[in-house]
Design an enzyme around this catalytic site. Sequence first.
Site, PDB file in Angstrom:
ATOM      1  N   LYS A  36       0.956  -1.179  -0.128  1.00  0.00           N
ATOM      2  CA  LYS A  36       0.247  -0.273   0.135  1.00  0.00           C
ATOM      3  C   LYS A  36       1.330   1.165   0.154  1.00  0.00           C
ATOM      4  O   LYS A  36       1.985   1.131   0.254  1.00  0.00           O
ATOM      5  CB  LYS A  36      -1.290  -0.233   1.752  1.00  0.00           C
ATOM      6  CG  LYS A  36      -0.002   0.292   2.365  1.00  0.00           C
ATOM      7  CD  LYS A  36      -1.151  -0.071   3.832  1.00  0.00           C
ATOM      8  CE  LYS A  36      -0.323  -0.742   5.084  1.00  0.00           C
ATOM      9  NZ  LYS A  36       0.119   0.359   6.022  1.00  0.00           N
ATOM     10  N   TYR A 266      15.369  30.676   6.308  1.00  0.00           N
ATOM     11  CA  TYR A 266      14.217  31.612   7.167  1.00  0.00           C
ATOM     12  C   TYR A 266      13.933  31.627   8.498  1.00  0.00           C
ATOM     13  O   TYR A 266      14.376  31.043   8.846  1.00  0.00           O
ATOM     14  CB  TYR A 266      12.239  30.951   6.585  1.00  0.00           C
ATOM     15  CG  TYR A 266      12.449  31.351   5.021  1.00  0.00           C
ATOM     16  CD1 TYR A 266      12.405  32.260   4.461  1.00  0.00           C
ATOM     17  CD2 TYR A 266      11.882  29.836   4.446  1.00  0.00           C
ATOM     18  CE1 TYR A 266      11.610  32.595   3.187  1.00  0.00           C
ATOM     19  CE2 TYR A 266      11.903  30.043   2.610  1.00  0.00           C
ATOM     20  CZ  TYR A 266      11.030  31.140   2.279  1.00  0.00           C
ATOM     21  OH  TYR A 266      10.771  31.332   0.795  1.00  0.00           O
TER      22      TYR A 266
HETATM   23  C1  PLP Z   1      -3.931  -4.021   8.183  1.00  0.00           C
HETATM   24  C2  PLP Z   1      -2.136  -4.060   8.045  1.00  0.00           C
HETATM   25  N1  PLP Z   1      -1.818  -5.123   8.287  1.00  0.00           N
HETATM   26  C3  PLP Z   1      -0.700  -4.525   8.001  1.00  0.00           C
HETATM   27  C4  PLP Z   1       0.365  -4.042   7.229  1.00  0.00           C
HETATM   28  C5  PLP Z   1       2.315  -4.221   7.866  1.00  0.00           C
HETATM   29  O1  PLP Z   1       2.518  -2.987   8.808  1.00  0.00           O
HETATM   30  P1  PLP Z   1       4.683  -3.379   8.701  1.00  0.00           P
HETATM   31  O2  PLP Z   1       4.465  -2.123   7.780  1.00  0.00           O
HETATM   32  O3  PLP Z   1       3.825  -2.720   9.989  1.00  0.00           O
HETATM   33  O4  PLP Z   1       4.203  -4.293   8.892  1.00  0.00           O
HETATM   34  C6  PLP Z   1      -0.469  -2.688   7.646  1.00  0.00           C
HETATM   35  C7  PLP Z   1       0.028  -1.172   7.740  1.00  0.00           C
HETATM   36  O5  PLP Z   1       0.802  -0.561   8.829  1.00  0.00           O
HETATM   37  C8  PLP Z   1      -1.913  -2.332   7.929  1.00  0.00           C
HETATM   38  O6  PLP Z   1      -2.618  -1.800   8.041  1.00  0.00           O
END
Ligand code: PLP
Length: 378
Positions: A36, A266
């Site tokens: 993602k 700045y």
């Molecule tokens: C539902 C879910 N599963 C797995 C993951 C993977 O997490 P990580 O990057 O800590 O392994 C995430 C990421 O936030 C998540 O939202």
Amino acid sequence: MNGGARAEVVVDLDAIAANTAALRERVGRPLMAVVKADGYGHGLVPAARAALAGGADALGVAVLEEALALRAAGVPAPLLAWLHTPGTDYAAALTADVEVSVNAEWALAEVVAAARATGRTAAVHLFADTGLSREGATEAEWPGLVAAAARAQADGDVAVVGLWSHMAYADAPTHPTIGAQVRAFEEAVALARAAGLREARLHLANSAATVALPDTWYDMVRPGIAVYGLDPLGGDPAAHGLRPAMTVRARAALTKRVPAGVGVSYGHTYFPERETTLLLVPVGYADGVPRAAGNRAPVLAAGVHRTIAGRVCMDQFVLDVGDAEVHAGDEVVLWGPGDGGEPTAQDWADAVDTIHYELVTRIGGRFTRRYVGSAGAV
Ligand SMILES: Cc1ncc(COP(=O)(O)O)c(C=O)c1O
């Protein structure tokens, strides 16, 4: 750096594949690589392909658009999308063979409607809230959700292929919430099994749990950040056989000699103590360099870590390089694997009081992204 690139994010596809292979080897069971947020800033499709080349059995994304983008790019792997709002186009998900997560009975009803409209059986993962209080059905809602899902499964509208949850504190492996969440998960699973959902596979472990908590591995693990080589526990990724896949660098746009005491950037929050050379780095907060990095984060320039001098601006920031021999066009490195002497994303996270997740997912803007390595390349 590549050719004349002003600023680039270099992604090592072979590192993503090797990290995936190391994690897969460690757990000895199926692994869903989480890609993602544009592959945690590494590029959705290349990261997915590299993780698959490293042995990932499935891919996980938050929203349906990400899943459909993977399908549009021709990625055929099993794919779960888990964050949906009312009115989500589940028909598009089913047509693209995307598995979906369900948090609530109303969402299940939408999935069932899409199954009937498309004539397909929806593969669903039921999400139990075991203590994160984020996605998932609460303990009170769970019996109703599993009963409704069992009915929908008997009707042929859905196949419940997963029962799952997410952990609040896996990065603190001795935290008491871990045992509590595991117990809550197992109670939720027992209720689902009793309702007739016997085939569903169980998955709970994120990256931290994948490296530190074998009791949470169940039928599949679901790491994200570790696939990209960053230590979910905030330490040295090499301790887990991982190597950071991202290097962030830029070329100096300008150098100049200035007297002691000039105000830099700045708000003049930095003043060199003696005559010095300033080096202008042409990336800023519009490119994902946190503004909070001003006077805090380290950058490798002329072989030495230099703390950013003064405020990070929208497009640029300044380094004080003392009497080092530097020139416009010289390379500076914000973060990378660390073995070339450069700071790591963890160093930046510590300096800026954030987590490396935020840094790698937000870096972008006008950086050029360049891939090295061949894993999964088409
Ligand atoms: C539902 C879910 N599963 C797995 C993951 C993977 O997490 P990580 O990057 O800590 O392994 C995430 C990421 O936030 C998540 O939202």
